[in-house]
Every structure is written in C-alpha cells, then in structure tokens.
Scaffold this active site. Sequence first.
Site, PDB file in Angstrom:
ATOM      1  N   HIS A  90     102.460 -21.374  38.673  1.00 54.97           N
ATOM      2  CA  HIS A  90     101.437 -20.624  37.945  1.00 54.97           C
ATOM      3  C   HIS A  90     100.152 -20.595  38.757  1.00 54.97           C
ATOM      4  CE1 HIS A  90     102.951 -20.470  33.525  1.00 54.97           C
ATOM      5  NE2 HIS A  90     103.925 -20.245  34.382  1.00 54.97           N
ATOM      6  N   TYR A  98      94.876 -20.447  26.536  1.00 58.24           N
ATOM      7  CA  TYR A  98      94.090 -21.393  25.750  1.00 58.24           C
ATOM      8  C   TYR A  98      93.146 -20.596  24.855  1.00 58.24           C
ATOM      9  CZ  TYR A  98      95.520 -25.261  28.827  1.00 58.24           C
ATOM     10  OH  TYR A  98      96.237 -26.215  29.517  1.00 58.24           O
ATOM     11  N   PRO A 126      96.007 -33.995  25.676  1.00 59.41           N
ATOM     12  CA  PRO A 126      96.827 -33.119  26.530  1.00 59.41           C
ATOM     13  C   PRO A 126      96.164 -31.806  26.929  1.00 59.41           C
ATOM     14  CG  PRO A 126      97.561 -32.993  24.261  1.00 59.41           C
ATOM     15  CD  PRO A 126      96.527 -34.071  24.305  1.00 59.41           C
ATOM     16  N   LYS A 163      96.660 -33.626  32.134  1.00 57.34           N
ATOM     17  CA  LYS A 163      96.399 -34.647  33.138  1.00 57.34           C
ATOM     18  C   LYS A 163      97.283 -35.887  33.039  1.00 57.34           C
ATOM     19  CE  LYS A 163      93.617 -32.316  35.239  1.00 57.34           C
ATOM     20  NZ  LYS A 163      94.494 -31.582  36.132  1.00 57.34           N
ATOM     21  N   TYR A 210      91.634 -28.496  37.049  1.00 50.95           N
ATOM     22  CA  TYR A 210      92.928 -28.198  36.442  1.00 50.95           C
ATOM     23  C   TYR A 210      94.048 -28.292  37.478  1.00 50.95           C
ATOM     24  CZ  TYR A 210      96.060 -26.135  32.949  1.00 50.95           C
ATOM     25  OH  TYR A 210      97.072 -25.941  32.031  1.00 50.95           O
TER      26      TYR A 210
END
Length: 404
Positions: A84, A213, A306, A310, A398
């Site tokens: 991704h 998100y 979550p 991580k 990220y």
Amino acid sequence: MTAPTSAPAAAPARTTVGIVGAGPAGLLLARLLHAAGIDCVVLESRDRAYVEQRQRAGILEQGTVDVLRESGAAERLDREGLPHDGIELRFDGRAHRIDFPALTGGRRVWVYAQTEVVKDLVALQLVDGAPLLFEAQVTGVTGADSSAPTIHYTHQGVDHTLACDYVVGCDGFHGVVREAIPVEARQTFERTYPYSWLGILADVPPSSDELVYAHSPRGFALLSMRSPTVSRLYLQVPNGTDPADWSDDRIWDELDARFALADSDWKLARGPITAKSVLPMRSSVTEPMRHGRLFLAGDAAHIVPPTGAKGLNLAAADVTVLAQAFTALHRTGSTQLLDAYSATCLNRVWRAEHFSYFMTTTLHTDPSQSPFDTRLQLSQLDRIATSPHAAAELAANYAGLPLN
C-alpha cells in the site's frame, strides 16, 4: 482448518538465550539469532493451532518487511501481501489521500495479517530453526541478577528448568518475564481510552484499494482488509459494548453513515460478516526494558492503540535491535549494544506511542468532548490535508521510523 500439531520436541536443559512467547516477537528473534549462530530456545504456553489463529495486526511497516526478507521469512509475504502506498483520511464530508512514497522517499506499508507472519515463522522454525516447544507453561524465572538466569516450566506434564545466559520476555503484558522483574525496578506508564473498537471480518472485496480512516460526528470508522476478497472494518463503540447487540445490518448502516462524503453517494460493498469482536483501547510503556539478564520485547514492554498500526511493528523493531546486540556480543564480546538496548528501543517506542495517541485522539470522538474539541480535531485534519510538512510527518511515522 486446525494447524497440524508439531512432533514433540525434546526439552533442552541449557541455552544461550531463552525466549518466552512464540508470537511474532519471539519467533522473529529466534530466527535472527539462529541465522547469527546463537543458540536459543522458544517456550510457548499455548498449542500451535492457537498461536497461528490469534487475530491481531495486519499492517507491516517498510522496516518490518525488510527484516522479514533478510531473515528468509518473506517468501509468502512477497507473493500474497498487499503493498500500500498510502491511506485516505475522511473528515468533514471530504476525503484526502496521503501518498507515502512521495512523502517518505519511497517507503510504503504492506497488508499482511499477523496470523500469516506467525505461520511463516513457525514453519521455518520447525524445519531448521532453534527448538520451539508449544504447550510449555513457564511458571517462573529466577536468577535475573545473576550470570545464569533460569526459566522454570512444565512441558508434557513434566517440570523442567532451562538454564540461560539471557532471558527474553515476548510473552505479553501479563507474562511471567515482566512479572519476574521486581516491582521497585520497573515503572509502567499507562493511558486508557473512553471507547473501544467493534471489529468485523466480512467475505466481501474491500471497497477501497487503501485503508480509509474516517472522523465523523457519529464516531471513528476504519476500512481495512485481509485479502482481495476479505474486508476488515472497525467502528468506534462505547467501552463494554457486547458485539451481539450489533446486528449485521446495523453495522453496515453505521459504517455507511461514518464513511459518507458530501459530494458522493459512495457506499460500502456489503457481504456476510464472519466474525465480530470488541477491542479495548489503551497505551502502556514499561521502563526499563532490561533488568539484569532479563529483557522485554513487544507487548511485554509496550502496548499501543491500534489506530497507528504500530503494535507488531514495534515488536519487530525491538527484536531486531536485540538480535543485533546479541550478535555483536557473540562476535566481539562487547556488551555495548546490549547495555544500550532499553534506551535505544524506548526512543522509538515513545515516538510510536505519541503517533498512536495522536491518531487515536484526532480521529475518535471522546464522549465528553465539546464542540470546541471537535473543531480542533477538524483543524488538525485540515492541516494534514493542506500542508506537505504535516502530511510528511504523518507519512513518516505511519510507514515507520528508522530503528536507530
């Protein structure tokens, strides 16, 4: 399908590194140590089928993928994992994509479930790795302050001791190794959140090529995936929620409402929901991550909500640093890297804790928050959408920060 049970393994009496816990941290550490010629033993209280079916994380950072490749454990990941290059943020009725490679110099993430990472590592370990004993219940660790700590455990109904030069606890927050460190010698910093996640698995292709998100007045939502044919989705729910109270139709309707865009009639593709569970949210760090000859790694040392993806990645970073330190000791006799282990890892741990806290508190709706608080959240999300600097900070965290 239930995983086949491995053949009974002999119970060794001595090793250089005793590893408690056969999650991704313990298994990856054993793989790295074996490759460096350092003998070790992995003790796991559960059976193989349970270990290989534990549902956990699904996002791998660039650095985690790199170390899995280097350890020879990425053949199936490279074949079946989903690379991704970004995520999408939805807020205030609009969408904004974060392009990871463009903002990080080419770094990206992979969707590949923790269950699959564990299966790959277990298979390698049983074929050519160090001893791995399932259903080996560790009852205690003694001699942490001595030069020969000892793990006490029961395997196949017989009590055993394993004499070690070092012991590594990869057995979680409630594990035996963490508890073997005297209370006065450790400090734990914690935060609990006033909401949980209702997570589902659904037999339907993901409605987006990348994770979405969503910040919404109704609460947070996340669109993720396990494979090209299986979707993984989450809804923010109150603590104490019973998943049985949520019908399939109610879940899909709520997800549609939280992902809604002002200028689009976009809706999720719906399919049979095969699993529902509720995940509480908390943050925790135990310092230091070493006491005498005992070391903590993964969830034994730290837990993150979550939202920032991580947990597994921090565990992989811990054991990569620890394996490098044991390798330096093995080759040169120097304890310099071992002595620096806790400080080295904690620098990265606290950065990841902050990022996970930031993602969580920016995207979720606190039951007690005011309209002022909501406007601050929207302002922060707008800053990420309009500032390359803010977007780059999110992307770098990220996709994963360097180990050192």
